[in-house]
Every structure is written in C-alpha cells, then in structure tokens.
Motif scaffolding. Structure first.
Motif, PDB file in Angstrom:
ATOM      1  N   TYR A  20       1.191  -0.949  -0.260  1.00  0.00           N
ATOM      2  CA  TYR A  20       0.090   0.414  -0.221  1.00  0.00           C
ATOM      3  C   TYR A  20       0.529   1.116   0.017  1.00  0.00           C
ATOM      4  CZ  TYR A  20      -3.724   3.402   1.659  1.00  0.00           C
ATOM      5  OH  TYR A  20      -4.789   4.559   1.935  1.00  0.00           O
ATOM      6  N   PHE A  71      -8.135   2.456  -5.213  1.00  0.00           N
ATOM      7  CA  PHE A  71      -6.898   2.029  -5.127  1.00  0.00           C
ATOM      8  C   PHE A  71      -7.495   2.408  -3.144  1.00  0.00           C
ATOM      9  CE2 PHE A  71      -2.870   1.707  -3.034  1.00  0.00           C
ATOM     10  CZ  PHE A  71      -2.454   0.397  -3.395  1.00  0.00           C
ATOM     11  N   ALA A  74     -10.585   0.265  -1.920  1.00  0.00           N
ATOM     12  CA  ALA A  74     -10.202  -1.397  -2.043  1.00  0.00           C
ATOM     13  C   ALA A  74      -9.757  -1.554  -0.969  1.00  0.00           C
ATOM     14  CB  ALA A  74     -10.047  -1.431  -3.842  1.00  0.00           C
ATOM     15  N   ALA A  75      -8.088  -1.043  -0.810  1.00  0.00           N
ATOM     16  CA  ALA A  75      -7.590  -1.705   0.042  1.00  0.00           C
ATOM     17  C   ALA A  75      -8.084  -1.491   1.237  1.00  0.00           C
ATOM     18  CB  ALA A  75      -5.950  -0.844   0.177  1.00  0.00           C
ATOM     19  N   THR A 298     -14.145  -7.993  -7.928  1.00  0.00           N
ATOM     20  CA  THR A 298     -13.094  -7.135  -8.309  1.00  0.00           C
ATOM     21  C   THR A 298     -12.503  -7.302  -9.624  1.00  0.00           C
ATOM     22  OG1 THR A 298     -12.868  -7.350  -5.815  1.00  0.00           O
ATOM     23  CG2 THR A 298     -10.910  -7.042  -6.781  1.00  0.00           C
ATOM     24  N   THR A 587      -3.578  -2.262 -10.206  1.00  0.00           N
ATOM     25  CA  THR A 587      -4.577  -2.943  -9.965  1.00  0.00           C
ATOM     26  C   THR A 587      -4.085  -4.413  -9.609  1.00  0.00           C
ATOM     27  OG1 THR A 587      -3.035  -3.220 -12.173  1.00  0.00           O
ATOM     28  CG2 THR A 587      -5.684  -2.063 -12.154  1.00  0.00           C
ATOM     29  N   SER A 589      -1.563  -3.950  -7.338  1.00  0.00           N
ATOM     30  CA  SER A 589      -1.214  -4.027  -6.244  1.00  0.00           C
ATOM     31  C   SER A 589      -2.890  -4.446  -5.770  1.00  0.00           C
ATOM     32  CB  SER A 589      -1.391  -2.402  -5.408  1.00  0.00           C
ATOM     33  OG  SER A 589       0.349  -1.933  -6.387  1.00  0.00           O
ATOM     34  N   ILE A 590      -3.957  -3.910  -5.957  1.00  0.00           N
ATOM     35  CA  ILE A 590      -5.251  -4.288  -5.506  1.00  0.00           C
ATOM     36  C   ILE A 590      -5.627  -5.834  -5.265  1.00  0.00           C
ATOM     37  CG2 ILE A 590      -7.379  -4.465  -5.833  1.00  0.00           C
ATOM     38  CD1 ILE A 590      -7.082  -1.618  -7.173  1.00  0.00           C
ATOM     39  N   GLN A 594      -5.318  -8.285  -1.887  1.00  0.00           N
ATOM     40  CA  GLN A 594      -6.447  -8.798  -1.485  1.00  0.00           C
ATOM     41  C   GLN A 594      -5.835 -10.640  -1.076  1.00  0.00           C
ATOM     42  OE1 GLN A 594     -10.246  -9.517  -4.547  1.00  0.00           O
ATOM     43  NE2 GLN A 594      -9.231 -11.754  -5.277  1.00  0.00           N
TER      44      GLN A 594
END
Length: 693
Positions: A20, A71, A74-75, A298, A587, A589-590, A594
């Motif tokens: 992050y 982002f 989502a994180a 997602t 994307t 990193s997401i 996850q």
C-alpha cells in the motif's frame, strides 16, 4: 494506549502496508510532479500560450485522484476483512466502536502521512526528471527545469489528506453500520451454495462469453457495423456510436464472465471425475470456485481497468505517430503560400541573415464545377455538385521533386484522372469516389485510382477534392477560376528563430473568397464560380440565395506545424503514459493485497493439510494454482480487450505506430507476471507461519 496499539498493529501488518505504501508513494510522486510542472515558469513560458499545459496536467491530476481514491478504498476494504478476528478480540476486550474506529484511523493516518511525506520528498527530487521527460517528449530546450514548488506541496498534501479522510470515514461507517460479529463472520458461511448450477446462472454464464465474442466480432467488422448504425439512425453518428456500443457490450460481458462464466467452467471441470479426485485437484477446484464467487466483481472491474490503461498507453503512442504524420500532410515543404502573401513572405525571409530560399515550385490549380458521387463507408452513393481542384500531371511531378511524400502517378489516357483525398491519410478507404466526374462544359473524367493527398494543407485549396489530370485535358478546360500556390524550402541556421520572426509580421489568415452556384440541368453541370458574389444585397435580404462561399488560408509553415504537433502530442503521451503505468501498478497491488488477506484466513486450512501429510511442494503448487486464477484471467482478457480496441482504432485512424500499442500489452504481461510470482512466493511464506507477530 491507542497509539501504542496502532503502532504494534502497523508493525505486524508491515507486509500488507508496504505494498500500500509503495503504490501510494508513487501516486504522490506523480501528482506532485504534475502539479509542479504547472508552476514551472521556465517550462510554461517556453511552451507558449498556444499549448495549455496547466489544463492537461490538472486533467491528468483529476484522473489520478479518481484512480488513487479507488485504490485506497479497495485496500481499506481488504484490511478490514483481513483483520476481522482482531476486531472481534477488541470487542471482547471491551473496546467501544469509537475506539476501534480511532485505531484504524490512526493506522490510516500513519501510513498515509508516511507515503505523503516520502512521496513529496521524492517528488521534489524527481521533479526535474519528470520535467526533462516532458521537455523531451515536447522537443523543448529549457536551461533550468529544477524547482521546489511550495504551492504544489500544499496542493498535494491537501488532496491526499482529503482522500485519507474519506477512507477513514468509510472504515468508521463500516464498523458502526454493521455489528462487529458481522465482520468476523466467515465469508465461507455466506458463500455456501448448492453444488447444482441454477438455470439462471447457466444463462448468465453463457451470455457473458457470448457478449464478449460478439464484441470482438463487431470490432473485427466495425466499419460495416458503423454503416449499419448510420442507416438505422439516419445520420453519421453511428461512426462514433459503434465503438461505444462495442465497449459497452464488452464491459457487460466481462462482468458476467467473472461473475458466472468462470464458475461454470470450473463446474464443468468438476464433472470429469477421473481427474477431480487426483492429487489435490478437488481441493484446488473448491478453492477456485470460492475465490471466483467472492472476487468476481473485483476481477471484472480490474479487467476493464487494465483494458483502459492499455488503451491509454497504446492510444497515446499511436496518436503521437498520427500527429507527426499529419505534418507531412499539411506542410510537406517548409512553406506553402497563396498568391497575395508570397511576395511579402519571401521579402521577410530574404532579409534574415544566413537564410536562403531554394526549391521553389508554383502549383497551378483550376477550380471548375463538377458533379460526382461518393460513398462514406458502405453507405449508398451520395451526390455532390461543387467545384473541384485540377492540377496538371507535369506540375504534380515538378512538385514531387521537392516533396518526398507524393506518390508516383501514371496517366495513360487523356480523360484519366487520379483523385487525391486527405481522408485517405487517416480513414483509409472510408470515403470512396465514383469512377466518373462530370465537369462543366461537358468534359468527363475517368478516375483511375485514389491516392493519399500530400499536396499540403487542403484549406488552402478551398477544401475541395483535388484531381491530377493529363496536361492536354488541363489546357483544354476553360471554365471556372485559376489560382496559384507557391511551395518552397528554406535553408537557415535557426528554424525556430525564423518562425518566431515571421509569426510577428505575417499571420495566418483567410483570404481570396470565391462564390459559386451550380445546378444539374439537362444532364450537364451549369452555373458559375466567381471571385465576387453574383447576388445583389437586396435579393439576399428578401428571398435568400443558394450561392455558396469559401475562403482560402494564406500560408502554412512546416516548422510551426511540427512544433505544435510535437508539443500537443508530447504533452498528451506524457500524461497518458504515467497514468497508464500507475493504473497497472494499482490493479496489480489490489490483487496482491486481496491475496494477502486470503492467505491470513487460510492459514488454518493449510496447517490441517500439513498435519494430514500433504507435502510442502504440493501446497506450494496449490498456492500458485489459486493465484493463477486471480491474476491470469484479468491479464489475458484485458490484453484481448485492448488488442481489439486498438484494432477498432486502426480502422478509423491509419497510423504506423500501433506496434507501440501492442508493446504496452507486453509490458502489462511482464508487470502482472512479476506480481503473480511475488504474490505467490509471499503467500507461501504467510501460510508457513513465518510472518507471525
């Protein structure tokens, strides 16, 4: 106490927060550099008033904010899911929801402040590099590009603090809105469904793949599809509507694919009992179904995001090539000048030191009335009754000696002609002329072929079609008007200084109007074309007129056009490239975050497998197989979407730079493969328990 607890949690979640942190830091660097460029006076002054550099950077900053905010949300969602048991323990210890929310707020603030400070520091350090890249892309020569912009620091800090507050309020709202036990409730319990696939789910699964294939098929036949829309709508809006409809079809198909189609594929694989019970296939398929069900939305969003990012990178590179090619079309020689401006311009140029005019050619055109037919796409023939430009073949070949972009033309019969169409440079084959042109006076031209128009700016020729004809036919035509353009090159030691000098004394302007009116009477073209209007003022005020009026542009400058295109396209590709790369990083990193959250929840499952005798090698294979389902489908479908999008773009705009667009697809594959292997390695490390606090 809350601060100490927050700090301990931060250290315990370092691996997740590091991903992050890196993504956020890169976003801060890009945003600061975008903002700092708008305050760089030396760069803005060098670009000039014709290019609005601040507008492009601000627009890029807005897109960056939208991507980064998505982002961050989502994180934050993954962090809450990962730590649901921890939140439950806080609740059992008697902590109030306000204290739990404050704890998460402190952690968000720490990581946000750290990424903001580090990002601004690196932004200041790399701002000169970013400015140099922009200057290189725009072909600018600026002596000093380094500057520390305190307004940019304040703007960056305010924007990212605002986003951090939004994320904090969202996490607070989540904790307050739901019972703590709802956060700790196993997702598996909510995801348990019957092993049977419902008819409705089967329908949506099939529809998903059908929509994607339909989108690809329409992309391959985009021109006939656009023409069909034109017919249905009764206008040319179908040309713009066709790509939008294809994109919408692919977006809906993508959502259904990840929501239902992949689940159907796994369901069908389960039917193969011979391999279902072999090794760990049963467990792998069960994990796959579970993760697909939970991550469908997602994955579909990320896939669309990937396609858009690749489109930004590839499209910007292609448009850059197209912009450079447009200069060859509008200004193939240093200057093209109308009759009433050529003497004044030549005197100004000859007065400059170390400047010599050479390679001068006079282009002699005839404007005469004509009736011809043409097609737009596959549409029915349209009829036009207007003047056309005629140029003799010998004059064309004379110009060809100083214009390297002109194509060779051969005319074997007196009535033959070759049409030059500027749209052939962009929309190749989209506009097609009929083989016969009826001229005023009874002459007929037989069109042999149509070639791209590299004669120069068509606005200097009254925007009419131009035909190359035989010398004998050119001499015989005595209807209409004649006019000349002069094309020449210049040898000078400083093209930019010469261009700036001429810009102060000679301005591009509209001159030499013409007036025409033609009718088709008794299978012949009748009417007139004059330099003065044939309609009296009193007639115009009472009954109106169908007389048409056109004006001529007085001159073009190759270096001026080239400089403008370089700056505009360079600015565009600069913004698009950085935003596209940031989108790919976000994307990836997401997906990584996850999977880290999933690894924490599945430790117990893998511990059980280890206890019943499953080897570490088999569990590692299971991890890589599970992550492949998460990383590869978005990567493959995103690349396919982008590939067909580039193909659609190539049908509308011809360019030699599309290889750069496909190169960006290869860049995505490399980035995602790196994320895949890194995530799988860290996932394996987590389930082994080596990162426990």
């Amino acid at each position: 106490m809350i601060f100490n607890l927050s700090w301990k949690n931060f250290k315990g979640q370092f691996l997740n927060y590091f991903v992050y942190f890196v993504s956020m830091t890169f976003a801060v660097i890009v945003y600061y550099c975008f903002s700092a460029i708008t305050y760089n006076r030396a760069l803005v002054k060098r670009v000039g008033q014709e290019i609005h550099i601040s507008g492009a950077m601000n627009f890029g900053g807005i897109l960056l904010i939208i991507m980064v905010l998505g982002f961050m949300l989502a994180a934050n969602h993954f962090f809450l899911l990962k730590r649901r048991r921890e939140i439950d323990l806080y609740h059992l210890f008697g902590m109030r929801k306000s204290q739990i929310s404050l704890l998460f707020f402190m952690e968000t603030l720490i990581i946000g402040a750290a990424s903001l400070v580090v990002g601004i520091i690196f932004g200041v350090i790399f701002s000169k590099l970013f400015s140099m890249i922009l200057a290189k892309a725009m072909f600018l020569k600026v002596e000093s590009l380094f500057s520390i912009s305190f307004p940019s620091m304040m703007q960056t800090a305010l924007i990212f603090v605002f986003m951090l507050l939004i994320v904090s309020f969202r996490s607070t709202w989540t904790i307050y809105r739901y019972r703590v036990t709802s956060l700790t409730k196993n997702v598996e319990e909510r995801m348990i469904e019957s092993k049977k696939l419902s008819k409705l789910s089967f329908f949506w699964a099939v529809l998903g793949i059908v929509l994607i294939l339909t989108g690809y098929l329409l992309s391959y036949y985009v021109m006939p599809f656009a023409v069909s829309l034109n017919k249905a709508l009764g206008s040319f809006t179908g040309i713009l509507l066709a790509p939008l409809l294809i994109m919408l079809i692919c977006m809906v198909g993508t959502y259904l694919f990840f929501k239902y189609t992949i689940y159907l594929i796994v369901y069908l694989i389960e039917k193969n009992r011979s391999s279902y019970y072999r090794n760990l296939h049963m467990l792998a398929l069960g994990n796959t179904k579970f993760h697909i069900k939970k991550s469908g939305r997602t994955l579909s969003t990320i896939t669309i995001f990937i396609a858009v990012a690749l489109g930004m990178i590839g499209g910007s590179a292609s448009l850059y090539t197209l912009g450079m090619n447009s200069v060859k079309v509008t200004a193939p020689t240093d200057f093209i000048v109308s009759e009433d401006t050529v003497n004044k311009l030549k005197k100004k140029i000859e007065a400059e030191p170390n400047t010599v005019i050479d390679s001068s050619v006079t282009l002699k055109f005839k404007l005469t009335g004509s009736r011809f037919h043409f097609k737009i796409g596959q549409e029915q023939k349209e009829s036009s009754l207007s003047p056309i430009n005629l140029i003799a073949l010998s004059n064309y070949r004379e110009y060809q000696r100083i214009n390297p972009y002109l194509k060779d033309i051969q005319i074997t019969h007196e009535q033959e002609a070759v049409t030059l169409d500027s749209l052939q440079n962009i929309l190749s084959g989209f506009v097609r002329y009929d083989s016969v042109f009826d001229l005023q006076g009874g002459q007929k031209l037989i069109v042999k072929e149509t070639k791209p128009d590299y004669l120069g700016q068509d606005l200097m020729r009254y925007m009419m079609p131009t035909l190359v004809v035989s010398d004998a036919l050119y001499q015989r035509i005595d209807t209409g008007l004649t006019y000349n353009l002069t094309a020449f090159n210049v040898q000078t030691s400083d093209e930019e200084a010469l261009t700036n000098f001429l810009a102060e004394s000679i301005k591009p302007n509209w001159t030499s109007p013409i007036y025409y009116r033609y009718q088709w009477i008794d299978n012949q073209v009748s009417g007139y074309i004059k330099k003065a209007s044939q309609v009296k003022e009193e007639d115009l005020s009472t009954i109106g007129t169908d007389e048409e009026e056109f004006w001529q542009l007085n001159y073009t400058n190759h270096f001026s056009d080239l400089r403008y295109e370089r700056r505009v396209m360079g600015l565009f590709i600069y913004v698009a490239m950085f935003l596209g790369i940031l989108a790919l990083i976000i994307t990836g990193s997401i997906l990584m975050l996850q999977q880290f959250a999933e690894a924490e929840k599945e430790k117990a499952k893998y511990d059980l497998l280890r206890k019943i005798g499953v080897s570490q090698k088999q569990m590692t294979w299971l991890v890589y197989q599970q992550n492949s389902i998460i990383f590869f489908p978005p990567m493959v479908i995103g690349v396919l979407h982008a590939t067909f999008a580039i193909y659609v773009f190539s049908k509308f705009v011809s360019s030699s730079g599309y290889w750069l667009a496909y190169l960006s697809c290869g860049l995505l594959i490399l980035i995602y493969l790196a994320y895949y292997f890194l995530t799988s390695a860290i996932y394996t490390r987590i389930i082994r328990g080596r990162d426990q606090r």
